[in-house]
Design a protein around this motif. Structure first.
Motif, mmCIF file in Angstrom:
data_model
loop_
_atom_site.group_PDB
_atom_site.id
_atom_site.type_symbol
_atom_site.label_atom_id
_atom_site.label_comp_id
_atom_site.label_asym_id
_atom_site.label_seq_id
_atom_site.Cartn_x
_atom_site.Cartn_y
_atom_site.Cartn_z
ATOM 1 N N LEU A 60 -3.172 -3.956 -15.712
ATOM 2 C CA LEU A 60 -2.432 -4.563 -16.879
ATOM 3 C C LEU A 60 -1.136 -5.039 -17.168
ATOM 4 O O LEU A 60 -0.816 -6.010 -17.445
ATOM 5 C CB LEU A 60 -2.605 -3.263 -18.026
ATOM 6 N N ALA A 61 -0.281 -4.247 -15.990
ATOM 7 C CA ALA A 61 1.098 -4.867 -15.948
ATOM 8 C C ALA A 61 1.101 -6.182 -15.349
ATOM 9 O O ALA A 61 1.750 -6.822 -15.536
ATOM 10 C CB ALA A 61 1.835 -3.688 -15.205
ATOM 11 N N ASP A 62 0.397 -6.115 -14.113
ATOM 12 C CA ASP A 62 0.219 -7.650 -13.504
ATOM 13 C C ASP A 62 -0.233 -8.629 -14.581
ATOM 14 O O ASP A 62 0.272 -9.929 -14.508
ATOM 15 C CB ASP A 62 -0.664 -7.619 -12.149
ATOM 16 N N ALA A 63 -1.067 -8.616 -15.269
ATOM 17 C CA ALA A 63 -1.584 -9.395 -16.225
ATOM 18 C C ALA A 63 -0.532 -9.975 -17.188
ATOM 19 O O ALA A 63 -0.393 -10.981 -17.654
ATOM 20 C CB ALA A 63 -3.076 -8.934 -16.838
ATOM 21 N N TYR A 64 0.143 -8.784 -17.724
ATOM 22 C CA TYR A 64 1.213 -9.159 -18.752
ATOM 23 C C TYR A 64 2.294 -9.962 -18.115
ATOM 24 O O TYR A 64 2.867 -10.830 -18.663
ATOM 25 C CB TYR A 64 1.867 -7.604 -19.136
ATOM 26 N N PRO A 68 2.564 -13.371 -20.474
ATOM 27 C CA PRO A 68 2.520 -12.137 -21.565
ATOM 28 C C PRO A 68 1.858 -12.729 -22.837
ATOM 29 O O PRO A 68 1.183 -11.848 -23.535
ATOM 30 C CB PRO A 68 4.071 -12.190 -21.829
ATOM 31 N N GLU A 69 1.985 -14.050 -23.332
ATOM 32 C CA GLU A 69 1.278 -14.499 -24.418
ATOM 33 C C GLU A 69 0.008 -14.052 -24.576
ATOM 34 O O GLU A 69 -0.723 -13.951 -25.340
ATOM 35 C CB GLU A 69 1.587 -15.987 -24.542
ATOM 36 N N ALA A 70 -0.949 -14.773 -23.285
ATOM 37 C CA ALA A 70 -2.234 -14.610 -23.125
ATOM 38 C C ALA A 70 -2.790 -13.031 -23.341
ATOM 39 O O ALA A 70 -3.667 -12.712 -23.895
ATOM 40 C CB ALA A 70 -2.675 -15.157 -21.717
ATOM 41 N N GLN A 76 -4.664 -8.476 -29.129
ATOM 42 C CA GLN A 76 -4.691 -8.479 -30.483
ATOM 43 C C GLN A 76 -6.225 -8.618 -30.932
ATOM 44 O O GLN A 76 -6.773 -8.089 -31.821
ATOM 45 C CB GLN A 76 -3.846 -9.579 -30.880
ATOM 46 N N GLU A 77 -7.005 -9.510 -30.225
ATOM 47 C CA GLU A 77 -8.326 -10.006 -30.325
ATOM 48 C C GLU A 77 -9.266 -8.588 -30.220
ATOM 49 O O GLU A 77 -10.168 -8.260 -30.932
ATOM 50 C CB GLU A 77 -8.869 -10.874 -29.424
ATOM 51 N N GLN A 78 -8.828 -7.740 -29.036
ATOM 52 C CA GLN A 78 -9.504 -6.562 -28.935
ATOM 53 C C GLN A 78 -9.351 -5.541 -30.202
ATOM 54 O O GLN A 78 -10.118 -4.789 -30.443
ATOM 55 C CB GLN A 78 -9.238 -5.925 -27.622
#
Length: 85
Positions: A60-64, A68-70, A76-78
């Motif tokens: 999760l940290a890597d994805a952020y 960050p926007e994605a 938010q969608e989840q």
């Protein structure tokens, strides 16, 4: 339940070990992980679950960090699909 924060910076000693079971099986073998002077101990199953959660948190940290926007949009969608989460 008390909260404990362990901040890792990459220089801490990480050492896996076990505490051996007693000869008659009165106490089971526990898995241990030393992080510096802090010891985490539990059953093999519990430590595998902890390892899975740590891997997920790192992902999760890597994805952020990557976008960050994605990441925020997916979160938010989840949350909209599963408001009880």
């Amino acid at each position: 339940m008390p909260q404990i924060t362990i901040h890792l910076g990459g220089r801490e000693r990480l050492e896996p070990a076990i505490s051996r079971a007693t000869p008659l099986g009165a106490l089971g073998t526990e898995a241990l992980v030393w992080i510096g002077t802090t010891r985490i101990r539990g059953s093999a199953t519990a430590l595998r679950a902890l390892a899975d959660a740590l891997t997920e948190a790192a992902d999760l940290a890597d994805a952020y960090d990557t976008d960050p926007e994605a990441f925020n949009q997916r979160e938010q969608e989840q949350a909209e699909r599963d408001p009880d989460r």
